[in-house]
Design a protein around this motif. Structure first.
Motif, short mmCIF file in Angstrom:
data_model
loop_
_atom_site.label_atom_id
_atom_site.label_comp_id
_atom_site.label_asym_id
_atom_site.label_seq_id
_atom_site.Cartn_x
_atom_site.Cartn_y
_atom_site.Cartn_z
N LEU A 90 0.73 -1.12 0.08
CA LEU A 90 -0.21 -0.02 -0.15
C LEU A 90 0.84 1.32 -0.02
O LEU A 90 0.57 2.24 -0.82
CB LEU A 90 -1.05 0.01 1.20
CG LEU A 90 -2.10 -0.98 1.15
CD1 LEU A 90 -2.84 -0.83 2.66
CD2 LEU A 90 -3.08 -0.40 -0.09
N ALA A 91 1.88 1.34 0.73
CA ALA A 91 2.70 2.23 0.73
C ALA A 91 3.50 2.67 -0.49
O ALA A 91 3.60 3.81 -1.01
CB ALA A 91 3.79 2.34 1.89
N ALA A 92 3.90 1.72 -1.12
CA ALA A 92 4.68 1.55 -2.52
C ALA A 92 3.73 2.20 -3.58
O ALA A 92 3.99 3.07 -4.34
CB ALA A 92 5.14 0.46 -2.80
N LEU A 93 2.57 1.72 -3.47
CA LEU A 93 1.46 2.22 -4.42
C LEU A 93 1.06 3.57 -4.15
O LEU A 93 1.04 4.37 -5.22
CB LEU A 93 0.24 1.45 -4.42
CG LEU A 93 0.38 -0.12 -4.88
CD1 LEU A 93 -0.97 -0.94 -4.48
CD2 LEU A 93 0.70 -0.21 -6.33
N ALA A 94 0.89 4.22 -2.98
CA ALA A 94 0.50 5.48 -2.62
C ALA A 94 1.76 6.21 -3.09
O ALA A 94 1.69 7.57 -3.49
CB ALA A 94 0.43 5.57 -0.85
N GLU A 95 2.72 5.92 -2.77
CA GLU A 95 4.16 6.49 -3.31
C GLU A 95 4.34 6.89 -4.83
O GLU A 95 4.33 8.02 -5.41
CB GLU A 95 5.57 6.00 -2.88
CG GLU A 95 6.79 7.17 -2.92
CD GLU A 95 6.76 7.90 -2.03
OE1 GLU A 95 7.29 9.12 -2.32
OE2 GLU A 95 6.58 7.53 -0.79
N ASP A 96 3.78 5.83 -5.42
CA ASP A 96 3.66 5.97 -6.78
C ASP A 96 2.55 6.95 -7.45
O ASP A 96 2.86 7.75 -8.37
CB ASP A 96 3.72 4.62 -7.65
CG ASP A 96 4.83 3.87 -7.52
OD1 ASP A 96 6.04 4.67 -7.08
OD2 ASP A 96 4.54 2.47 -7.84
N ALA A 97 1.59 6.79 -6.71
CA ALA A 97 0.20 7.83 -7.10
C ALA A 97 0.71 9.23 -6.67
O ALA A 97 0.32 9.95 -7.46
CB ALA A 97 -0.84 7.23 -6.30
N TYR A 98 1.34 9.45 -5.60
CA TYR A 98 1.73 10.79 -4.90
C TYR A 98 2.69 11.29 -6.06
O TYR A 98 2.33 12.46 -6.52
CB TYR A 98 2.36 10.62 -3.72
CG TYR A 98 2.90 11.97 -3.20
CD1 TYR A 98 2.00 12.58 -2.26
CD2 TYR A 98 4.15 12.43 -3.39
CE1 TYR A 98 2.19 13.83 -1.84
CE2 TYR A 98 4.47 13.67 -2.70
CZ TYR A 98 3.61 14.24 -2.01
OH TYR A 98 4.18 15.55 -1.44
N ASP A 99 3.64 10.72 -6.48
CA ASP A 99 4.72 11.15 -7.55
C ASP A 99 4.03 11.48 -8.74
O ASP A 99 4.67 12.43 -9.43
CB ASP A 99 5.72 10.23 -7.84
CG ASP A 99 6.69 9.85 -6.50
OD1 ASP A 99 6.68 10.79 -5.59
OD2 ASP A 99 7.30 9.01 -6.48
N ALA A 100 3.01 10.71 -9.17
CA ALA A 100 2.37 11.02 -10.43
C ALA A 100 1.02 12.13 -10.29
O ALA A 100 0.49 12.31 -11.27
CB ALA A 100 1.81 9.56 -10.96
N GLY A 101 0.77 12.55 -9.00
CA GLY A 101 -0.08 13.36 -8.72
C GLY A 101 -1.46 12.85 -8.79
O GLY A 101 -2.45 13.60 -9.30
N GLU A 102 -1.75 11.42 -8.66
CA GLU A 102 -2.99 10.92 -8.92
C GLU A 102 -3.36 10.04 -7.61
O GLU A 102 -4.08 9.15 -7.47
CB GLU A 102 -2.84 9.71 -9.86
CG GLU A 102 -2.44 10.24 -11.21
CD GLU A 102 -2.03 9.01 -12.17
OE1 GLU A 102 -1.96 8.16 -11.70
OE2 GLU A 102 -2.11 9.55 -13.23
N LEU A 103 -2.94 10.77 -6.51
CA LEU A 103 -3.29 10.03 -4.96
C LEU A 103 -4.79 10.14 -4.86
O LEU A 103 -5.23 9.05 -4.42
CB LEU A 103 -2.51 10.84 -4.03
CG LEU A 103 -2.36 9.92 -2.73
CD1 LEU A 103 -1.76 8.40 -2.90
CD2 LEU A 103 -1.43 10.69 -1.66
N THR A 104 -5.52 11.08 -4.71
CA THR A 104 -6.80 11.25 -4.63
C THR A 104 -7.39 12.16 -5.39
O THR A 104 -6.85 13.50 -5.38
CB THR A 104 -7.05 11.52 -3.03
OG1 THR A 104 -6.42 10.49 -2.30
CG2 THR A 104 -8.55 11.34 -2.71
#
Length: 261
Positions: A194-208
């Motif tokens: 979950l943390a790794a997926l969140a990190e990738d989404a955060y870097d891509a600006g797609e978190l929420t």
């Protein structure tokens, strides 16, 4: 002269109905005779039959009194008004019948087709029915609150299933749900993914999506679902916090957590 039981039987109603008509003022209540009983005559029988006829025709009890006292013109006007009300009620019931007939089964109730298709994909990658059920209930809340976002959100979710880490995540969660144990190694692995997926989404600006993140009531309901369903969710939140993330639906990086977990 008739007793209340004889009157009710003659008019084709129950004694309870006669007493109710007394209470609402539709049928005058006679005085008791020397023996202590109420006795009813022909006029009471005629009035009761009229009341029964109007009530069985669908006239509300609140309207029967005025109709009994109305002249022919007023009576006809009242009948027309009641008929219009009944027609409107019939139309409403017919619409309800059509809507009932079009309802899906309980498994897909309140879900758009895009979500149903996504849930089937979860089954295909190995998610258990328990996990699919939890996802289903969560998407019911999302679809009810943000119906206009379902299309793009589901497209993104389908694309994410190409990531083997997400597939592994769903299988791990299914295993945990099946055995019911507080398996720390598997919980740790879930938190790592979950943390790794969140990190990738955060870097891509797609978190929420911003619109979803701002809706505190909806987010609080979605966040409560895993905690209500499984007490191990609280431990998973702790593990996520150790990895620099807080929240559940609206996952956020904790201040000072700038390094990849």
């Amino acid at each position: 002269m008739l007793t209340i039981g004889q009157l009710a039987a003659f008019a084709g109603v129950t004694v309870r109905a006669v007493r109710h008509y007394h209470q609402v003022g539709l049928l005058p209540e006679p005085e008791r005779d020397a023996s202590g009983y109420r006795r009813y005559g022909a006029r009471a029988a005629v009035s009761l039959i009229k009341i029964r006829t109007l009530a069985h025709a669908g006239v509300p009890l609140s309207r029967i009194g005025e109709m009994l006292e109305a002249d022919p013109a007023a009576f006809a006007t009242a009948v027309e008004g009641i008929d219009n009300q009944l027609r409107a009620e019939i139309d409403r019931l017919e619409l309800s019948r059509k809507q009932i007939a079009q309802l899906p089964d309980i498994e897909t109730l309140a879900l758009p087709p895009e979500v149903i298709s996504y849930l089937d994909l979860l089954r295909e990658i190995g998610a258990s029915e328990g996990i699919v059920e939890g996802e289903r209930d969560g998407w019911i809340l999302v679809a009810a609150r943000w119906p206009h976002l379902i299309g793009p959100v589901m497209a993104a979710k389908r694309a994410q299933l190409e990531d083997p880490r997400l597939v592994r995540l769903y299988r791990l969660l299914s295993e945990l749900l099946a055995d019911g144990t507080a398996d720390e190694p598997r919980l740790v692995e879930v938190a790592d993914i979950l943390a790794a997926l969140a990190e990738d989404a955060y870097d891509a600006g797609e978190l929420t999506l911003p619109e979803m993140a701002r809706d505190e009531v909806a987010v609080s309901l979605l966040d409560a679902m895993p905690l209500e369903a499984d007490p191990r969710a609280a431990r998973l939140l702790e593990l996520l916090r150790e990895r620099g993330w807080t929240g559940w639906t609206n996952l956020e990086r904790l201040p000072g957590s700038d390094e990849r977990s």
